[in-house]
Design a protein around this motif. Structure first.
Motif, PDB file in Angstrom:
ATOM      1  N   ARG A 138      13.390 -64.635 -62.733  1.00 51.31           N
ATOM      2  CA  ARG A 138      13.087 -65.107 -61.385  1.00 51.31           C
ATOM      3  C   ARG A 138      11.837 -65.995 -61.390  1.00 51.31           C
ATOM      4  O   ARG A 138      11.065 -65.976 -62.349  1.00 51.31           O
ATOM      5  CB  ARG A 138      12.886 -63.905 -60.453  1.00 51.31           C
ATOM      6  CG  ARG A 138      14.024 -62.882 -60.503  1.00 51.31           C
ATOM      7  CD  ARG A 138      15.369 -63.454 -60.116  1.00 51.31           C
ATOM      8  NE  ARG A 138      15.305 -63.859 -58.724  1.00 51.31           N
ATOM      9  CZ  ARG A 138      16.119 -64.712 -58.138  1.00 51.31           C
ATOM     10  NH1 ARG A 138      17.088 -65.277 -58.819  1.00 51.31           N
ATOM     11  NH2 ARG A 138      15.974 -65.017 -56.872  1.00 51.31           N
ATOM     12  N   ALA A 183      19.997 -56.522 -59.552  1.00 56.80           N
ATOM     13  CA  ALA A 183      20.298 -56.136 -60.929  1.00 56.80           C
ATOM     14  C   ALA A 183      20.759 -54.681 -60.993  1.00 56.80           C
ATOM     15  O   ALA A 183      20.186 -53.800 -60.355  1.00 56.80           O
ATOM     16  CB  ALA A 183      19.083 -56.355 -61.831  1.00 56.80           C
ATOM     17  N   ASP A 233      18.169 -62.011 -65.782  1.00 55.97           N
ATOM     18  CA  ASP A 233      17.885 -62.908 -64.665  1.00 55.97           C
ATOM     19  C   ASP A 233      16.376 -63.107 -64.538  1.00 55.97           C
ATOM     20  O   ASP A 233      15.656 -62.212 -64.093  1.00 55.97           O
ATOM     21  CB  ASP A 233      18.454 -62.325 -63.379  1.00 55.97           C
ATOM     22  CG  ASP A 233      18.403 -63.286 -62.217  1.00 55.97           C
ATOM     23  OD1 ASP A 233      18.182 -64.494 -62.443  1.00 55.97           O
ATOM     24  OD2 ASP A 233      18.581 -62.832 -61.075  1.00 55.97           O
ATOM     25  N   VAL A 239      14.456 -58.606 -57.891  1.00 56.33           N
ATOM     26  CA  VAL A 239      15.363 -58.035 -58.890  1.00 56.33           C
ATOM     27  C   VAL A 239      16.295 -56.974 -58.316  1.00 56.33           C
ATOM     28  O   VAL A 239      16.995 -56.287 -59.059  1.00 56.33           O
ATOM     29  CB  VAL A 239      14.585 -57.458 -60.094  1.00 56.33           C
ATOM     30  CG1 VAL A 239      13.849 -58.557 -60.842  1.00 56.33           C
ATOM     31  CG2 VAL A 239      13.627 -56.362 -59.658  1.00 56.33           C
ATOM     32  N   PRO A 265       9.223 -61.757 -62.377  1.00 49.24           N
ATOM     33  CA  PRO A 265      10.196 -60.666 -62.361  1.00 49.24           C
ATOM     34  C   PRO A 265      11.447 -61.022 -63.163  1.00 49.24           C
ATOM     35  O   PRO A 265      11.929 -62.157 -63.134  1.00 49.24           O
ATOM     36  CB  PRO A 265      10.547 -60.509 -60.877  1.00 49.24           C
ATOM     37  CG  PRO A 265       9.471 -61.228 -60.137  1.00 49.24           C
ATOM     38  CD  PRO A 265       8.982 -62.305 -61.050  1.00 49.24           C
ATOM     39  N   VAL A 266      11.957 -60.013 -63.894  1.00 47.35           N
ATOM     40  CA  VAL A 266      13.179 -60.187 -64.675  1.00 47.35           C
ATOM     41  C   VAL A 266      14.092 -59.001 -64.386  1.00 47.35           C
ATOM     42  O   VAL A 266      13.668 -57.849 -64.447  1.00 47.35           O
ATOM     43  CB  VAL A 266      12.873 -60.277 -66.185  1.00 47.35           C
ATOM     44  CG1 VAL A 266      14.164 -60.249 -67.003  1.00 47.35           C
ATOM     45  CG2 VAL A 266      12.089 -61.542 -66.493  1.00 47.35           C
ATOM     46  N   GLY A 267      15.339 -59.310 -64.070  1.00 50.88           N
ATOM     47  CA  GLY A 267      16.339 -58.270 -63.844  1.00 50.88           C
ATOM     48  C   GLY A 267      17.281 -58.162 -65.035  1.00 50.88           C
ATOM     49  O   GLY A 267      17.770 -59.180 -65.521  1.00 50.88           O
ATOM     50  N   ASP A 324      20.719 -57.059 -65.662  1.00 48.11           N
ATOM     51  CA  ASP A 324      21.925 -56.725 -64.916  1.00 48.11           C
ATOM     52  C   ASP A 324      23.052 -56.402 -65.889  1.00 48.11           C
ATOM     53  O   ASP A 324      23.716 -57.298 -66.406  1.00 48.11           O
ATOM     54  CB  ASP A 324      22.309 -57.875 -63.992  1.00 48.11           C
ATOM     55  CG  ASP A 324      23.390 -57.493 -63.000  1.00 48.11           C
ATOM     56  OD1 ASP A 324      24.103 -56.490 -63.230  1.00 48.11           O
ATOM     57  OD2 ASP A 324      23.517 -58.190 -61.982  1.00 48.11           O
TER      58      ASP A 324
END
Length: 170
Positions: free
Chosen positions: A139, A162, A137, A159, A126-128, A130
């Motif tokens: 993860r 975010a 971000d 996420v 997972p990538v946020g 933000d």
């Protein structure tokens, strides 16, 4: 690490040849461009899904160069089946996607990426995005082995912090 426009990256992508990267929240066309800048800054070769109808002249070559994979949602095997085949055929495939499926406000995320990850046994990272902090971000990776609904909750929680460019669409 700094990326174009003052953005920074927190976390690291693991050394893996195959993965699915759900990026959230997806609230603006800017998400694509931030993602491309991150990909280029990190020297990554990422792929993304696009409706087969957008892969036409004159942008077909550019979309494919950027990692675009055309998908036909009318296909009998569906997008999940098409992507399972892609993962089985390619030695290296890092697929980034927006689990909301659109930039508009949605009540639920699409679950296809989880079905693909479970069927192919590739990690979900997972990538946020933000926008409030200008942070990408990354993860820790997750293996999808259980019930799709509980796995979706795990990814969403990773996420949830975010803030999208247009928070009202999240």
């Amino acid at each position: 690490m700094r990326v174009l426009g003052g953005w920074r990256i927190e976390g690291e992508l693991p050394a893996t040849r195959q993965a699915i990267i759900p990026v959230a929240p997806h609230t603006s066309n800017w998400d694509f461009f931030v993602g491309v800048f991150v990909m280029l800054a990190l020297g990554l070769k990422l792929s993304f899904l696009g409706k087969h109808t957008i892969f036409r002249f004159p942008i077909n070559s550019v979309l494919r160069w950027l990692g675009g994979i055309p998908v036909d949602r009318r296909s009998a095997q569906g997008v999940v089946g098409q992507m399972v085949d892609e993962f089985e055929q390619r030695h290296e495939l890092i697929l980034a996607l927006a689990p909301e499926g659109t930039r508009k406000k949605v009540s639920e995320w699409k679950r296809g990426f989880l079905h693909i990850a479970r069927a192919t046994q590739v990690p979900v990272i997972p990538v946020g995005f933000d926008f409030s902090r200008k942070v990408i971000d990354i993860r820790p990776p997750m293996m999808i082995t259980g019930d799709i609904e509980s796995e979706l909750l795990r990814v969403k929680q990773a996420v949830a912090h975010a803030v999208g460019k247009n928070p009202q669409h999240a």
